[in-house]
Write a protein that holds these residues in place. Sequence first.
Motif, PDB file in Angstrom:
ATOM      1  N   TRP A 445      -3.784  -4.107  -4.610  1.00  0.00           N
ATOM      2  CA  TRP A 445      -2.436  -4.013  -5.167  1.00  0.00           C
ATOM      3  C   TRP A 445      -1.490  -4.995  -4.463  1.00  0.00           C
ATOM      4  O   TRP A 445      -1.591  -5.213  -3.271  1.00  0.00           O
ATOM      5  CB  TRP A 445      -1.868  -2.604  -4.977  1.00  0.00           C
ATOM      6  CG  TRP A 445      -2.443  -1.581  -5.912  1.00  0.00           C
ATOM      7  CD1 TRP A 445      -3.366  -0.634  -5.612  1.00  0.00           C
ATOM      8  CD2 TRP A 445      -2.114  -1.396  -7.294  1.00  0.00           C
ATOM      9  NE1 TRP A 445      -3.651   0.133  -6.718  1.00  0.00           N
ATOM     10  CE2 TRP A 445      -2.895  -0.324  -7.760  1.00  0.00           C
ATOM     11  CE3 TRP A 445      -1.252  -2.048  -8.177  1.00  0.00           C
ATOM     12  CZ2 TRP A 445      -2.830   0.126  -9.080  1.00  0.00           C
ATOM     13  CZ3 TRP A 445      -1.187  -1.598  -9.489  1.00  0.00           C
ATOM     14  CH2 TRP A 445      -1.977  -0.525  -9.925  1.00  0.00           C
ATOM     15  N   TRP A 447       2.972  -5.886  -4.591  1.00  0.00           N
ATOM     16  CA  TRP A 447       4.197  -5.217  -5.037  1.00  0.00           C
ATOM     17  C   TRP A 447       5.417  -6.091  -4.850  1.00  0.00           C
ATOM     18  O   TRP A 447       5.392  -7.082  -4.125  1.00  0.00           O
ATOM     19  CB  TRP A 447       4.384  -3.884  -4.299  1.00  0.00           C
ATOM     20  CG  TRP A 447       4.576  -4.041  -2.819  1.00  0.00           C
ATOM     21  CD1 TRP A 447       5.753  -4.218  -2.153  1.00  0.00           C
ATOM     22  CD2 TRP A 447       3.553  -4.047  -1.829  1.00  0.00           C
ATOM     23  NE1 TRP A 447       5.544  -4.331  -0.815  1.00  0.00           N
ATOM     24  CE2 TRP A 447       4.193  -4.232  -0.574  1.00  0.00           C
ATOM     25  CE3 TRP A 447       2.150  -3.908  -1.860  1.00  0.00           C
ATOM     26  CZ2 TRP A 447       3.493  -4.282   0.622  1.00  0.00           C
ATOM     27  CZ3 TRP A 447       1.457  -3.949  -0.667  1.00  0.00           C
ATOM     28  CH2 TRP A 447       2.125  -4.139   0.547  1.00  0.00           C
ATOM     29  N   SER A 606       1.932  -8.455  -0.316  1.00  0.00           N
ATOM     30  CA  SER A 606       0.656  -7.756  -0.217  1.00  0.00           C
ATOM     31  C   SER A 606       0.478  -7.289   1.210  1.00  0.00           C
ATOM     32  O   SER A 606       1.219  -7.689   2.103  1.00  0.00           O
ATOM     33  CB  SER A 606      -0.480  -8.686  -0.641  1.00  0.00           C
ATOM     34  OG  SER A 606      -0.378  -9.902   0.070  1.00  0.00           O
ATOM     35  N   TYR A 619       4.437  -2.867  -9.215  1.00  0.00           N
ATOM     36  CA  TYR A 619       3.089  -2.959  -8.658  1.00  0.00           C
ATOM     37  C   TYR A 619       2.231  -3.800  -9.596  1.00  0.00           C
ATOM     38  O   TYR A 619       2.394  -3.740 -10.812  1.00  0.00           O
ATOM     39  CB  TYR A 619       2.448  -1.575  -8.540  1.00  0.00           C
ATOM     40  CG  TYR A 619       3.137  -0.637  -7.581  1.00  0.00           C
ATOM     41  CD1 TYR A 619       2.879  -0.698  -6.218  1.00  0.00           C
ATOM     42  CD2 TYR A 619       4.028   0.314  -8.043  1.00  0.00           C
ATOM     43  CE1 TYR A 619       3.504   0.181  -5.332  1.00  0.00           C
ATOM     44  CE2 TYR A 619       4.662   1.193  -7.166  1.00  0.00           C
ATOM     45  CZ  TYR A 619       4.395   1.118  -5.826  1.00  0.00           C
ATOM     46  OH  TYR A 619       5.009   1.979  -4.957  1.00  0.00           O
ATOM     47  N   LYS A 621      -1.928  -5.419 -10.161  1.00  0.00           N
ATOM     48  CA  LYS A 621      -3.328  -5.523  -9.772  1.00  0.00           C
ATOM     49  C   LYS A 621      -4.002  -6.316 -10.878  1.00  0.00           C
ATOM     50  O   LYS A 621      -3.639  -6.173 -12.044  1.00  0.00           O
ATOM     51  CB  LYS A 621      -3.869  -4.097  -9.667  1.00  0.00           C
ATOM     52  CG  LYS A 621      -5.358  -3.953  -9.513  1.00  0.00           C
ATOM     53  CD  LYS A 621      -5.766  -2.504  -9.754  1.00  0.00           C
ATOM     54  CE  LYS A 621      -5.827  -1.647  -8.520  1.00  0.00           C
ATOM     55  NZ  LYS A 621      -6.952  -1.862  -7.646  1.00  0.00           N
TER      56      LYS A 621
END
Length: 627
Positions: A445, A447, A606, A619, A621
């Motif tokens: 992930w 953000w 990250s 977020y 991914k």
Amino acid sequence: MGRLCSVFLIFSSILIFGGHYFEGGSATTVTYDSKALVIDGKRRLLFSGSIHYPRSTPEVWPELIRKSKEGGLDVIESYVFWNYHEPVRGQYYFEGRFDLVKFVKMVQEAGLFVHLRIGPYACAEWNYGGFPMWLHFIPGIQFRTTNSLFKNEMERFLVKIVTLMKEQNLFASQGGPIILSQVENEYGNVEWAYGIGGALYVQWAASTAVALNTTVPWVMCQQEDAPDPIINTCNGFYCDRFTPNSASKPKMWTESYSGWFLSFGYAIPYRPVEDLAFSVARFFETGGTFQNYYMYFGGTNFGRTAGGPLVATSYDYDAPIDEYGFLRQPKWSHLRDLHKAIKICEDYLVNLDPTYMSIGSNLEAHIYNGTAGCAAFLANIDHSLDANVSFNGNLYTLPAWSVSILPDCKNVIFNTAKVVSQKSTAGSSHQHKVNKEYFLESSAWQWYKEQVGTQYNNSFVAPGLLEQINTTRDISDYLWYSISINVNEEAKEVFLHIGSLGHAALLFINKRLEGFGYGDHDDANFTIDKQIKLNQGNNSLELLSMMVGLQNYGPWFDIAGAGIYLVTLDAVEDLSVREWTYQVGTEGEYLGLDNVNHANSSVWSSGNLLPTNQSLIWYKKEMVHWH
Ligand SMILES: *[C@@H]1O[C@H](CO)[C@@H](O)[C@H](O)[C@H]1NC(C)=O
Ligand SMILES: *[C@@H]1O[C@H](CO)[C@@H](O)[C@H](O)[C@H]1NC(C)=O
Ligand SMILES: *[C@@H]1O[C@H](CO)[C@@H](O)[C@H](O)[C@H]1NC(C)=O
Ligand SMILES: *[C@@H]1O[C@H](CO)[C@@H](O)[C@H](O)[C@H]1NC(C)=O
Ligand SMILES: *[C@@H]1O[C@H](CO)[C@@H](O)[C@H](O)[C@H]1NC(C)=O
Ligand SMILES: *[C@@H]1O[C@H](CO)[C@@H](O)[C@H](O)[C@H]1NC(C)=O
Ligand SMILES: *[C@@H]1O[C@H](CO)[C@@H](O)[C@H](O)[C@H]1NC(C)=O
Ligand SMILES: *[C@@H]1O[C@H](CO)[C@@H](O)[C@H](O)[C@H]1NC(C)=O
Ligand SMILES: *[C@@H]1O[C@H](CO)[C@@H](O)[C@H](O)[C@H]1NC(C)=O
């Protein structure tokens, strides 16, 4: 039993005929009479199912259509979605998920018919009911009434779609699959609110549609005053008691609900197949000849297509084909078996009027008895009591709330309450598919923490609280309302009251999250009431007001407002009338974080510690998809 077998043989020969129907692409005439749609001179009993092309992707359309055909459907129905086909006035879009021509041709290739509900009002739990936002900003326009500005735009779009279909030879008379079209949609439900303008608008919509000379019949659903030759049709959970407004029109059911749509905060809708099959059997038992499942496949509200207020992203609808394209069992199979059983009786149902016979309390028989033979439906309409009945010299057990189908007035080949289809097949084929065809690998992930109260290039100041839709023009779901509150004396506690027309809002005081409020699908209004602490000197009050789908239904839904309309302190000081600073959209949208091309932007953070339980974080991914 010998009789029963020969009945099944007749059925399969009909199926083969149906399957080859379109291979020649030859011209087909479509008319109707009091009993049914008449295709090339033959009355037809038709099962239809709604699949909205943009609620899935072109890659899966063929599979969805194939599964519909295997489920016993003859027709695929879809709305047409004006706001995505004409995002800017005069600029059209028919690509990707919105490739309407490709979708209609795929249905044709599968040998099925199409019912095209052009509208252009769709409702459909679709953003703004399918109307483009620019329509709202034409000065003097009033939607869905006898307003010439609206009528001009609506007619222009009807002509656009009909012309497109004609150019591609997609109407039945041209050898295409379209056998039916719809103008408007469920206007009868709201017509009362438009006074005399409503009645005149219905007349206008009908004559405008007919003048387009599509050469196939038009329907208006939920429209008792639909003028001839337009067929008024039923939408509902049950339509057996429906009769069209003229004896010259067939009894048709355009929305037979397989479930219902989901709204945020509500239970996931579920309709047992026993009840759905009962309602369908009752419709054909009582003289119906065309029935459409809404939805047969519901799919997904991608992007910002969901309607509102607060319609969810999933449009699964508890449909026979689930959101992911898998067969929902036993619903799909039980309905397939129902379709087969009813189709066996087709010749009787389209050519004869049923004789009603009471066979006990809450027990009804409808008999189609002709020179060539006899078919019967036996119904137990009691909610809880099973019954034994005698009919035509034989004894039958009828479970509560069920219909038995007797294609020879003797042998029961189907009962709506007896679900015999296997339940386990869907699960195993699902797993099989996932394991075999897909392999997903995901990155860690990343953000981005959205800043509260940041203003970008399009912020502005205005007196009073602005209505949200007029302010954002729906280019974003988000609108920031900001004000500064000066406290001369010492820090103090005040009671803050906020009123919103919808749909949700976050409250920040001095950049700290202090409150959250939201409405629901049936009442988007809400308030936030909160004791807050203000510091001496300047305090910032920021409200992030959010839309969750533009309203798509109801009288005058197109002018329903949204956003903050009232802010008071201690019930006496009205901040609503002061100057507010506005910002359309969030910082993340401004930075393009919702755009896949910016997936590698350096603004993303990250690390090992993922921030949680904080307001306003993006977020991301990446999923790598192998075949
Ligand atoms: C409607 O279209 C059909 C088929 O193209 C054509 O034969 C007919 O003349 C048209 N009718 C009118 C009134 O334009
Ligand atoms: C159907 O009609 C025939 C001939 O009139 C009659 O003998 C028969 O009993 C009828 N069947 C039923 C189930 O009503
Ligand atoms: C129907 O008949 C069967 C067999 O005679 C019997 O077992 C059953 O209890 C009866 N059901 C009702 C509801 O009368
Ligand atoms: C504001 O910035 C965005 C993103 O860079 C840009 O697309 C937009 O045109 C700008 N608006 C104005 C009014 O300058
Ligand atoms: C929402 O609130 C406004 C303002 O009080 C009111 O006019 C409107 O009727 C309310 N709507 C509903 C659905 O309660
Ligand atoms: C308070 O905030 C307003 C608006 O941001 C600003 O104009 C004013 O100068 C500030 N006053 C103080 C005392 O900081
Ligand atoms: C939006 O603005 C239009 C004028 O452009 C106005 O007629 C309408 O009432 C406004 N809508 C709301 C909900 O305030
Ligand atoms: C982002 O970077 C990764 C790794 O270099 C690359 O595989 C991916 O395609 C990039 N994504 C985009 C949207 O450019
Ligand atoms: C999240 O934060 C709030 C206050 O900021 C706190 O009350 C709450 O317990 C936190 N929840 C979790 C799951 O950490």
